[in-house]
Design an enzyme around this catalytic site. Structure first.
Site, PDB file in Angstrom:
ATOM      1  N   CYS B 163      -0.210   5.723  -2.545  1.00  0.00           N
ATOM      2  CA  CYS B 163      -1.633   5.572  -2.188  1.00  0.00           C
ATOM      3  C   CYS B 163      -1.999   4.210  -1.628  1.00  0.00           C
ATOM      4  O   CYS B 163      -3.083   4.032  -1.098  1.00  0.00           O
ATOM      5  CB  CYS B 163      -2.517   5.838  -3.402  1.00  0.00           C
ATOM      6  SG  CYS B 163      -1.848   7.085  -4.510  1.00  0.00           S
ATOM      7  N   HIS B 302     -10.877   2.447  -5.278  1.00  0.00           N
ATOM      8  CA  HIS B 302      -9.790   3.408  -5.108  1.00  0.00           C
ATOM      9  C   HIS B 302     -10.331   4.770  -5.548  1.00  0.00           C
ATOM     10  O   HIS B 302     -10.140   5.765  -4.852  1.00  0.00           O
ATOM     11  CB  HIS B 302      -8.575   2.996  -5.930  1.00  0.00           C
ATOM     12  CG  HIS B 302      -7.402   3.909  -5.742  1.00  0.00           C
ATOM     13  ND1 HIS B 302      -6.800   4.102  -4.512  1.00  0.00           N
ATOM     14  CD2 HIS B 302      -6.718   4.691  -6.620  1.00  0.00           C
ATOM     15  CE1 HIS B 302      -5.802   4.964  -4.649  1.00  0.00           C
ATOM     16  NE2 HIS B 302      -5.724   5.347  -5.910  1.00  0.00           N
ATOM     17  N   GLU B 313     -10.065   1.550 -13.423  1.00  0.00           N
ATOM     18  CA  GLU B 313     -10.525   0.732 -12.294  1.00  0.00           C
ATOM     19  C   GLU B 313     -11.850   0.047 -12.633  1.00  0.00           C
ATOM     20  O   GLU B 313     -12.074  -1.118 -12.282  1.00  0.00           O
ATOM     21  CB  GLU B 313     -10.680   1.574 -11.027  1.00  0.00           C
ATOM     22  CG  GLU B 313     -11.106   0.726  -9.812  1.00  0.00           C
ATOM     23  CD  GLU B 313     -11.075   1.458  -8.489  1.00  0.00           C
ATOM     24  OE1 GLU B 313     -10.883   2.693  -8.494  1.00  0.00           O
ATOM     25  OE2 GLU B 313     -11.258   0.797  -7.458  1.00  0.00           O
ATOM     26  N   LYS B 334     -13.702   8.553  -1.336  1.00  0.00           N
ATOM     27  CA  LYS B 334     -12.804   9.708  -1.571  1.00  0.00           C
ATOM     28  C   LYS B 334     -13.626  10.921  -2.009  1.00  0.00           C
ATOM     29  O   LYS B 334     -13.189  12.059  -1.818  1.00  0.00           O
ATOM     30  CB  LYS B 334     -11.746   9.387  -2.634  1.00  0.00           C
ATOM     31  CG  LYS B 334     -10.636   8.451  -2.140  1.00  0.00           C
ATOM     32  CD  LYS B 334      -9.510   8.335  -3.153  1.00  0.00           C
ATOM     33  CE  LYS B 334      -8.332   7.509  -2.634  1.00  0.00           C
ATOM     34  NZ  LYS B 334      -8.591   6.046  -2.664  1.00  0.00           N
ATOM     35  N   HIS B 339      -8.470  12.261  -0.885  1.00  0.00           N
ATOM     36  CA  HIS B 339      -7.443  11.232  -1.040  1.00  0.00           C
ATOM     37  C   HIS B 339      -6.431  11.378   0.091  1.00  0.00           C
ATOM     38  O   HIS B 339      -5.593  12.287   0.068  1.00  0.00           O
ATOM     39  CB  HIS B 339      -6.770  11.390  -2.398  1.00  0.00           C
ATOM     40  CG  HIS B 339      -5.950  10.204  -2.795  1.00  0.00           C
ATOM     41  ND1 HIS B 339      -5.437   9.285  -1.899  1.00  0.00           N
ATOM     42  CD2 HIS B 339      -5.551   9.775  -4.023  1.00  0.00           C
ATOM     43  CE1 HIS B 339      -4.774   8.352  -2.540  1.00  0.00           C
ATOM     44  NE2 HIS B 339      -4.825   8.617  -3.831  1.00  0.00           N
ATOM     45  N   PHE B 399       0.583   5.173  -7.380  1.00  0.00           N
ATOM     46  CA  PHE B 399       1.697   5.584  -8.229  1.00  0.00           C
ATOM     47  C   PHE B 399       2.844   4.602  -8.017  1.00  0.00           C
ATOM     48  O   PHE B 399       3.052   4.103  -6.919  1.00  0.00           O
ATOM     49  CB  PHE B 399       2.189   6.974  -7.802  1.00  0.00           C
ATOM     50  CG  PHE B 399       1.436   8.117  -8.402  1.00  0.00           C
ATOM     51  CD1 PHE B 399       1.877   9.419  -8.186  1.00  0.00           C
ATOM     52  CD2 PHE B 399       0.301   7.926  -9.176  1.00  0.00           C
ATOM     53  CE1 PHE B 399       1.182  10.504  -8.722  1.00  0.00           C
ATOM     54  CE2 PHE B 399      -0.401   8.996  -9.719  1.00  0.00           C
ATOM     55  CZ  PHE B 399       0.047  10.297  -9.485  1.00  0.00           C
TER      56      PHE B 399
END
Lengths: 82, 413
Positions: B163, B302, B313, B334, B339, B399
């Site tokens: 990501c 994010h 976050e 998003k 995403h 990730f």
């Protein structure tokens, strides 16, 4: 239709170039036919003529080289055992 | 050598909410989501049957021989790059081409070509694949195509950090320009992974949103208490980056200056985000920008919409910004475009830069139920216009624990 004409048609369709531009005596790079397109067309040719390209690399420089190879493989196919 | 300043002079985007920057930002500002039921035939088998799909006809753009070499992700990359270069109005003459690099982020590269190949071999019993399979699937295909299309002979890089891929691609491009390795760059990301296999793999992780059957477009709900996970999407975002000097010399319109880039790893878990790594990335970006927390006017989070990720976050932003955290508008776009994985960083940085230009911040859509654990100003549901947006931060937390943060600032001559 001759084998040359069939092969010219297949290449013209894949490369989106006019059939008339495919001079069989000129090197393929000069005809605006990308090497990956040639690879792809070889598979189409195999299907169309019901032949199998040989394992060993056959030098292909011009369209005529392809036609000669196809002529040879088609003849072998007819002569060989079913 | 003195580090050079780096500016954005061109932007291009292909996304589920628009295939050009203007449409993209207008939809975001209006809170309009482009997430919908997947149109593919295989979607009827899926549990997670919503996604952010790009609406576009490849045959209208690419002649057949060229299309034969282009996976969908590369098509998106080329489209976005073309827009960015047009937008920049840059004259790519030979000496510049020699020192312009290409920096692309992608998670899975040519995913649909790969999957089509598997189908032919394992299901179709074929004993050979289309010859362009390898150059279509390879992760560096997009970067290669951009380089070839524009004759760019500088170094070409492909970053694959899930990501955060395209945020890192942009950050690294800026570093390379800043420190004199190249003079300009095309930088961004592209992703197209809405295939049956990929979606099944994501379903197995139990990280995808439950489809909102009444309103599929509202399935992605970052920071909302009723959030259920992320929604996969496809698309691309590209920037033209150059030195400030070069931009000024040619009278270019400057969208923003890239003033900060921070990257740090969680080093904790393969999928669960780590607060400390995110804090460090934000702090590093601020330090790189020589900016203090109170100078940030907008944070594009994010914010994937996963139950755990959004809380972490939020805590990380609170830690990095201290008491300023509550005063900064933070939104997750998003919620509307989904995403975009390897392309997320680029597309979201573009949204952030456009916020500067438009003096408006896009909302977090679908935020219906406040979550006591997520207590920042998320610009819920309604975009905010007529505000001064000078400095923006864009977060990408991936990730593998890769965290990347970019900071952009308006440039005034």
């Amino acid at each position: 239709m001759s084998n040359l004409a069939v092969i010219q048609q297949l290449i013209a369709a894949a490369a989106e170039v006019p059939v008339e531009s495919l001079d069989p005596t000129r090197p393929l790079e000069e005809l605006n036919v990308d090497s990956l397109t040639v690879l792809e067309v070889m598979f189409d040719i195999e299907d169309r003529f019901n032949i199998k390209m040989p394992e060993e690399r056959v030098p292909i420089k011009t369209l005529q080289d392809i036609v000669d190879l196809v002529d040879r493989l088609v003849a072998q196919r007819s002569d060989g055992p079913k | 050598m003195i580090p050079r300043r780096v500016v954005v002079t061109g932007m291009g985007v292909i996304s589920p909410v628009g295939n050009d920057c203007g449409t993209f930002f207008a939809n975001l500002l209006d809170g309009r989501s482009g997430i919908r039921k997947l149109s593919a035939k295989f979607a009827s088998h899926l549990t997670a049957d919503v996604g952010g799909q790009v609406d576009y006809d490849p045959t209208a753009r690419f002649p057949r021989p060229k299309l034969a070499l282009l996976d969908r992700f590369s098509q998106f990359a080329l489209e976005a790059a073309a827009q960015a270069i047009r937008d920049a109005g840059i004259e790519l003459e030979e000496s510049l081409k020699a020192c312009t690099g290409v920096f692309v982020g992608t998670g899975l590269g040519g995913a649909s070509t790969m999957e089509a190949g598997y189908e032919e071999i394992f299901l179709g019993g074929k004993d050979r694949l289309p010859p362009p399979t390898v150059p279509r699937t390879m992760n560096n295909a997009a970067a290669g195509h951009i380089s070839i299309e524009y004759g760019l002979r500088g170094p070409s890089f492909t970053y694959s950090t899930a990501c955060s891929s395209s945020a890192i691609a942009i950050g690294e491009a800026c570093r390379a320009i800043r420190h004199g390795y190249i003079e300009s760059a095309i930088a961004g990301g592209a992703e197209s992974l809405l295939t049956l296999g990929t979606i099944r793999a994501w379903e197995a992780l139990r990280a995808l949103a439950v489809t909102d059957t009444e309103d599929p477009a509202a399935s992605c709900r970052p920071f909302s208490k009723d959030r259920t996970g992320l929604v996969l999407a496809e698309g691309a975002g590209m920037l033209v980056l150059e030195t400030l000097d070069q931009a000024l010399r040619r009278g270019a319109r400057i969208h923003a200056e890239v003033i900060g880039y921070g990257a740090a790893s969680d080093a904790s878990h393969l999928t669960r985000p780590g607060e400390e790594g995110q804090v460090r990335a934000m702090r590093l970006a601020l330090a790189d920008a020589s900016a203090s927390p109170d100078e940030i006017d907008y944070i594009n989070a994010h914010g994937t919409g996963t139950p755990a990720g959004d809380v972490i976050e939020t805590a990380a932003i609170r830690k990095a910004f201290g008491h300023h955290a509550g005063h900064i508008p933070v939104s997750s776009t998003k919620s509307m475009h989904g995403h975009l994985m390897g392309a997320a960083g680029a597309v979201e940085f573009i949204a952030s830069i456009m916020a500067i230009g438009r003096g408006a911040v896009p909302p977090t859509a679908n935020l219906r139920v406040p979550d006591p654990e997520c207590d920042l100003d998320y610009v819920s549901n309604l975009g905010r216009s007529g505000i001064a947006v000078r400095t923006v931060m864009s977060n990408s937390f991936a990730f593998g624990g890769s965290n990347a943060v970019l900071i952009g600032r308006s440039f005034v001559r």
